[in-house]
Design a protein around this motif. Structure first.
Motif, PDB file in Angstrom:
ATOM      1  N   SER A  19      19.720  12.134  26.290  1.00  0.00           N
ATOM      2  CA  SER A  19      20.004  11.446  27.550  1.00  0.00           C
ATOM      3  C   SER A  19      19.745  12.479  28.642  1.00  0.00           C
ATOM      4  CB  SER A  19      21.459  10.975  27.561  1.00  0.00           C
ATOM      5  OG  SER A  19      21.737  10.295  28.755  1.00  0.00           O
ATOM      6  N   ARG A  20      18.721  12.229  29.482  1.00  0.00           N
ATOM      7  CA  ARG A  20      18.296  13.310  30.382  1.00  0.00           C
ATOM      8  C   ARG A  20      17.781  12.803  31.725  1.00  0.00           C
ATOM      9  NH1 ARG A  20      12.702  14.548  30.289  1.00  0.00           N
ATOM     10  NH2 ARG A  20      11.489  13.086  29.043  1.00  0.00           N
ATOM     11  N   PRO A  21      17.864  13.663  32.757  1.00  0.00           N
ATOM     12  CA  PRO A  21      17.182  13.339  34.011  1.00  0.00           C
ATOM     13  C   PRO A  21      15.673  13.316  33.734  1.00  0.00           C
ATOM     14  CG  PRO A  21      18.784  15.113  34.311  1.00  0.00           C
ATOM     15  CD  PRO A  21      18.614  14.922  32.839  1.00  0.00           C
ATOM     16  N   ALA A  22      14.987  12.284  34.206  1.00  0.00           N
ATOM     17  CA  ALA A  22      13.601  12.059  33.800  1.00  0.00           C
ATOM     18  C   ALA A  22      12.634  13.153  34.256  1.00  0.00           C
ATOM     19  CB  ALA A  22      13.128  10.703  34.332  1.00  0.00           C
ATOM     20  N   TRP A  23      12.980  13.896  35.309  1.00  0.00           N
ATOM     21  CA  TRP A  23      12.012  14.847  35.856  1.00  0.00           C
ATOM     22  C   TRP A  23      11.939  16.152  35.082  1.00  0.00           C
ATOM     23  CZ3 TRP A  23      13.572  19.661  37.715  1.00  0.00           C
ATOM     24  CH2 TRP A  23      14.938  19.830  37.945  1.00  0.00           C
ATOM     25  N   LYS A  92      18.272  19.965  40.430  1.00  0.00           N
ATOM     26  CA  LYS A  92      18.165  18.673  41.092  1.00  0.00           C
ATOM     27  C   LYS A  92      16.752  18.510  41.642  1.00  0.00           C
ATOM     28  CE  LYS A  92      21.660  16.040  43.562  1.00  0.00           C
ATOM     29  NZ  LYS A  92      22.659  16.056  44.580  1.00  0.00           N
ATOM     30  N   GLU A  93      16.296  17.268  41.637  1.00  0.00           N
ATOM     31  CA  GLU A  93      14.938  16.990  42.088  1.00  0.00           C
ATOM     32  C   GLU A  93      14.925  16.838  43.605  1.00  0.00           C
ATOM     33  OE1 GLU A  93      11.372  13.917  40.812  1.00  0.00           O
ATOM     34  OE2 GLU A  93      13.432  13.300  40.548  1.00  0.00           O
ATOM     35  N   PRO A  95      14.151  19.227  47.524  1.00  0.00           N
ATOM     36  CA  PRO A  95      13.594  20.478  48.065  1.00  0.00           C
ATOM     37  C   PRO A  95      14.640  21.589  48.223  1.00  0.00           C
ATOM     38  CG  PRO A  95      12.913  18.579  49.383  1.00  0.00           C
ATOM     39  CD  PRO A  95      13.946  18.091  48.423  1.00  0.00           C
ATOM     40  N   VAL A  96      15.905  21.225  48.543  1.00  0.00           N
ATOM     41  CA  VAL A  96      16.952  22.251  48.680  1.00  0.00           C
ATOM     42  C   VAL A  96      17.515  22.547  47.286  1.00  0.00           C
ATOM     43  CG1 VAL A  96      19.172  22.826  49.723  1.00  0.00           C
ATOM     44  CG2 VAL A  96      17.530  21.424  50.986  1.00  0.00           C
ATOM     45  N   PRO A  97      17.431  23.819  46.833  1.00  0.00           N
ATOM     46  CA  PRO A  97      17.864  24.115  45.457  1.00  0.00           C
ATOM     47  C   PRO A  97      19.355  23.844  45.238  1.00  0.00           C
ATOM     48  CG  PRO A  97      16.642  25.957  46.406  1.00  0.00           C
ATOM     49  CD  PRO A  97      16.929  25.002  47.514  1.00  0.00           C
ATOM     50  N   PHE A  98      19.671  23.312  44.064  1.00  0.00           N
ATOM     51  CA  PHE A  98      21.052  23.083  43.637  1.00  0.00           C
ATOM     52  C   PHE A  98      21.182  23.812  42.300  1.00  0.00           C
ATOM     53  CE2 PHE A  98      24.110  20.193  41.305  1.00  0.00           C
ATOM     54  CZ  PHE A  98      25.226  20.585  42.017  1.00  0.00           C
ATOM     55  N   VAL A  99      21.935  24.918  42.314  1.00  0.00           N
ATOM     56  CA  VAL A  99      21.925  25.825  41.156  1.00  0.00           C
ATOM     57  C   VAL A  99      23.340  26.032  40.634  1.00  0.00           C
ATOM     58  CG1 VAL A  99      21.116  28.085  40.335  1.00  0.00           C
ATOM     59  CG2 VAL A  99      19.984  27.014  42.276  1.00  0.00           C
ATOM     60  N   TYR A 100      23.495  26.068  39.316  1.00  0.00           N
ATOM     61  CA  TYR A 100      24.814  26.338  38.722  1.00  0.00           C
ATOM     62  C   TYR A 100      24.665  26.989  37.358  1.00  0.00           C
ATOM     63  CZ  TYR A 100      23.762  21.660  36.715  1.00  0.00           C
ATOM     64  OH  TYR A 100      23.166  20.577  36.109  1.00  0.00           O
ATOM     65  N   HIS A 101      25.774  27.505  36.859  1.00  0.00           N
ATOM     66  CA  HIS A 101      25.833  27.986  35.480  1.00  0.00           C
ATOM     67  C   HIS A 101      26.399  26.854  34.622  1.00  0.00           C
ATOM     68  CE1 HIS A 101      25.838  32.345  37.139  1.00  0.00           C
ATOM     69  NE2 HIS A 101      24.636  31.831  37.057  1.00  0.00           N
ATOM     70  N   ASN A 102      26.561  27.099  33.326  1.00  0.00           N
ATOM     71  CA  ASN A 102      26.836  25.973  32.433  1.00  0.00           C
ATOM     72  C   ASN A 102      27.953  26.202  31.437  1.00  0.00           C
ATOM     73  OD1 ASN A 102      24.411  23.824  32.675  1.00  0.00           O
ATOM     74  ND2 ASN A 102      23.721  25.880  33.199  1.00  0.00           N
ATOM     75  N   THR A 103      28.623  25.096  31.141  1.00  0.00           N
ATOM     76  CA  THR A 103      29.593  25.018  30.055  1.00  0.00           C
ATOM     77  C   THR A 103      29.079  23.967  29.081  1.00  0.00           C
ATOM     78  OG1 THR A 103      31.522  25.750  31.290  1.00  0.00           O
ATOM     79  CG2 THR A 103      31.937  24.205  29.540  1.00  0.00           C
ATOM     80  N   PHE A 104      29.250  24.218  27.793  1.00  0.00           N
ATOM     81  CA  PHE A 104      28.722  23.306  26.775  1.00  0.00           C
ATOM     82  C   PHE A 104      29.820  22.874  25.804  1.00  0.00           C
ATOM     83  CE2 PHE A 104      25.510  26.328  28.067  1.00  0.00           C
ATOM     84  CZ  PHE A 104      24.351  25.580  28.231  1.00  0.00           C
ATOM     85  N   LEU A 105      29.737  21.616  25.364  1.00  0.00           N
ATOM     86  CA  LEU A 105      30.518  21.131  24.225  1.00  0.00           C
ATOM     87  C   LEU A 105      29.550  20.983  23.065  1.00  0.00           C
ATOM     88  CD1 LEU A 105      32.763  18.186  25.537  1.00  0.00           C
ATOM     89  CD2 LEU A 105      33.566  20.351  24.624  1.00  0.00           C
ATOM     90  N   LEU A 106      29.897  21.534  21.903  1.00  0.00           N
ATOM     91  CA  LEU A 106      29.049  21.410  20.720  1.00  0.00           C
ATOM     92  C   LEU A 106      29.906  20.913  19.565  1.00  0.00           C
ATOM     93  CD1 LEU A 106      28.522  24.533  22.101  1.00  0.00           C
ATOM     94  CD2 LEU A 106      26.422  24.196  20.812  1.00  0.00           C
ATOM     95  N   ASP A 281       0.379  13.488  38.601  1.00  0.00           N
ATOM     96  CA  ASP A 281       0.554  14.570  39.577  1.00  0.00           C
ATOM     97  C   ASP A 281       2.046  14.645  39.924  1.00  0.00           C
ATOM     98  OD1 ASP A 281      -0.254  16.600  41.178  1.00  0.00           O
ATOM     99  OD2 ASP A 281      -0.899  15.338  42.842  1.00  0.00           O
ATOM    100  N   ASP A 282       2.847  15.049  38.948  1.00  0.00           N
ATOM    101  CA  ASP A 282       4.313  14.976  39.081  1.00  0.00           C
ATOM    102  C   ASP A 282       4.824  16.006  40.091  1.00  0.00           C
ATOM    103  OD1 ASP A 282       7.162  15.160  38.606  1.00  0.00           O
ATOM    104  OD2 ASP A 282       6.809  14.095  36.730  1.00  0.00           O
ATOM    105  N   PRO A 283       5.581  15.555  41.142  1.00  0.00           N
ATOM    106  CA  PRO A 283       6.094  16.510  42.149  1.00  0.00           C
ATOM    107  C   PRO A 283       7.063  17.552  41.589  1.00  0.00           C
ATOM    108  CG  PRO A 283       6.981  14.286  42.509  1.00  0.00           C
ATOM    109  CD  PRO A 283       5.911  14.159  41.469  1.00  0.00           C
ATOM    110  N   ALA A 284       7.615  17.318  40.392  1.00  0.00           N
ATOM    111  CA  ALA A 284       8.508  18.317  39.778  1.00  0.00           C
ATOM    112  C   ALA A 284       7.703  19.437  39.124  1.00  0.00           C
ATOM    113  CB  ALA A 284       9.404  17.652  38.735  1.00  0.00           C
ATOM    114  N   LYS A 285       6.417  19.179  38.859  1.00  0.00           N
ATOM    115  CA  LYS A 285       5.582  20.186  38.184  1.00  0.00           C
ATOM    116  C   LYS A 285       4.625  20.893  39.147  1.00  0.00           C
ATOM    117  CE  LYS A 285       5.728  18.176  33.550  1.00  0.00           C
ATOM    118  NZ  LYS A 285       6.477  16.937  33.695  1.00  0.00           N
ATOM    119  N   ARG A 286       4.388  20.263  40.299  1.00  0.00           N
ATOM    120  CA  ARG A 286       3.443  20.837  41.269  1.00  0.00           C
ATOM    121  C   ARG A 286       4.166  21.868  42.133  1.00  0.00           C
ATOM    122  NH1 ARG A 286       1.851  16.139  43.694  1.00  0.00           N
ATOM    123  NH2 ARG A 286       3.009  16.564  45.580  1.00  0.00           N
ATOM    124  N   ILE A 287       3.531  23.038  42.356  1.00  0.00           N
ATOM    125  CA  ILE A 287       4.156  24.093  43.172  1.00  0.00           C
ATOM    126  C   ILE A 287       3.603  23.982  44.595  1.00  0.00           C
ATOM    127  CG2 ILE A 287       4.567  26.577  43.365  1.00  0.00           C
ATOM    128  CD1 ILE A 287       5.562  25.645  40.683  1.00  0.00           C
TER     129      ILE A 287
END
Length: 367
Positions: A19-23, A92-93, A95-106, A281-287
């Motif tokens: 289950s994932r964000p499509a970009w 996040k898809e 232009p303004v970066p949204f950055v975080y670290h992560n916690t995981f449940l396994l 021409d995906d905007p998430a892959k184009r620099i």
């Protein structure tokens, strides 16, 4: 090729459902053919977040599932890659970066872990009994089962820990002044813990579905233009003769979605209705990235959104539709419970078509 980085391939990867964000390449949560489940969430810690593109926490979810045949192995995969490549880049898809670290449940059929990270550093707690929840904050305290070799030295060198007394990862690495969203997470974490406590000893898939739909606690988010994007509940029987069952909504807001069962089987029927479109021409892959937007909604999502609008416009019709969806979900749950109780034995073809058939049934209600 992960979202931003290319890393070395391994000899063998496991089948996964995500289950994932499509970009992006990774996933918020998912499971593999061995009954390993992993999910992640964002946390902010004393370690600075890196805007430089590295592995996303969501890439690590997928890598753990593709390369780990147990929860412990997935944890080892994630921590080794984290130490080697680091985590960073926008989650996040936009232009303004949204950055975080992560916690995981396994979790797998036999054990469960909470893995928490701060930059390349990490601490993990093996969950021996009962229940455990996470909610956008560090929660591994003194009960550390495994950790980064340089974790405590890092804390001492930064002046975050004197070296005296017991070491608590959450106390040492949490920010002294939390951002507002972390403050809100505290109440959500406490509410989740309490809801689990109330059902201690008799937690079922339905229990988890109800908790994930709880709006009062903030666990089910539907405010400020943001909705819980997708929800997943997995049943992992200890008996290896029984299949693991993974329920996915594949649509936002679980309080108005259907949990549909998925079981790994041979010759699985593909479900294109829940696969997002791809763009040449995906905007998430184009620099530079994210300079334009595309409509990534899959077919089930589009129909579900139209149904939500109807629910909001016409309360009576909305209630009828919601009841129909709940009945559909109930049928799926009853079928799965009968399978796990051994009272029915579906054919391999039925198992292979299970998720597809449930999605098809839901689509019919929307039309």
């Amino acid at each position: 090729q992960c979202t931003y980085l290319e890393i070395e391939q391994v000899e063998r990867t496991h089948a996964v459902v995500l289950s994932r964000p499509a970009w992006l390449w990774g996933a918020e949560m998912g499971a593999n053919e061995h009954g390993v489940c992993v999910g992640n969430e964002g946390v902010w810690t004393r370690e600075p977040v890196g805007e430089d593109e590295a592995l996303l926490g969501m890439d690590l979810v997928r890598l753990g599932l593709e390369r780990g045949s147990s929860a412990r192995e997935a944890l080892e995969v994630i921590t080794a890659l984290l130490e080697r490549y680091g985590q960073g880049g926008s989650c996040k898809e936009e232009p303004v970066p949204f950055v975080y670290h992560n916690t995981f449940l396994l979790a797998d059929r036999c054990e469960a872990w909470v893995l928490e990270t701060a930059g390349r550093y990490w601490a993990a707690q093996r969950i021996q009994e009962g229940s455990r929840n996470i909610s956008n904050q560090l929660s591994v305290g003194r009960e550390i089962t495994a950790e980064h070799a340089g974790l405590r030295q890092r804390a001492r060198s930064q002046g975050w820990w004197s070296g005296d007394g017991e070491f608590s990862f959450a106390e040492v690495f949490s920010l002294p002044h939390q951002p507002p969203r972390m403050e809100a997470a505290k109440a959500r974490y406490r509410a989740g813990k309490e809801l689990l406590r109330q059902h201690a000893g008799h937690i079922t898939a339905e229990t988890f579905m109800a908790i994930l739909r709880d709006k009062e606690s903030g666990i089910c988010v539907d405010s400020e233009g943001f909705r819980t994007a997708g929800s997943m509940v997995s049943v992992l029987p200890r008996d290896p003769a029984l299949p693991c069952v993974h329920f996915f909504t594949a649509t936002p807001d679980p309080s108005r979605s259907v949990f549909k069962p998925f079981i790994f089987a041979a010759n699985l029927k593909p479900t294109p209705q829940v696969r997002s479109p791809t763009f040449r021409d995906d905007p998430a892959k184009r620099i530079p990235r994210f300079q334009s937007t595309v409509d990534r909604r899959h077919e089930l999502y589009r129909r579900h959104q139209a149904a939500l609008e109807l629910m909001e416009r016409d309360q009576e019709q909305g209630q009828k539709l919601l009841q129909t969806l709940r009945d559909l979900e109930k049928q799926g749950l009853e079928g799965v419970n009968a399978l796990l109780a051994g009272t029915v034995t579906p054919s391999p073809e039925e198992l292979a078509d299970l998720f597809f058939d449930c999605v098809e049934a839901e689509m019919k209600f929307y039309t």
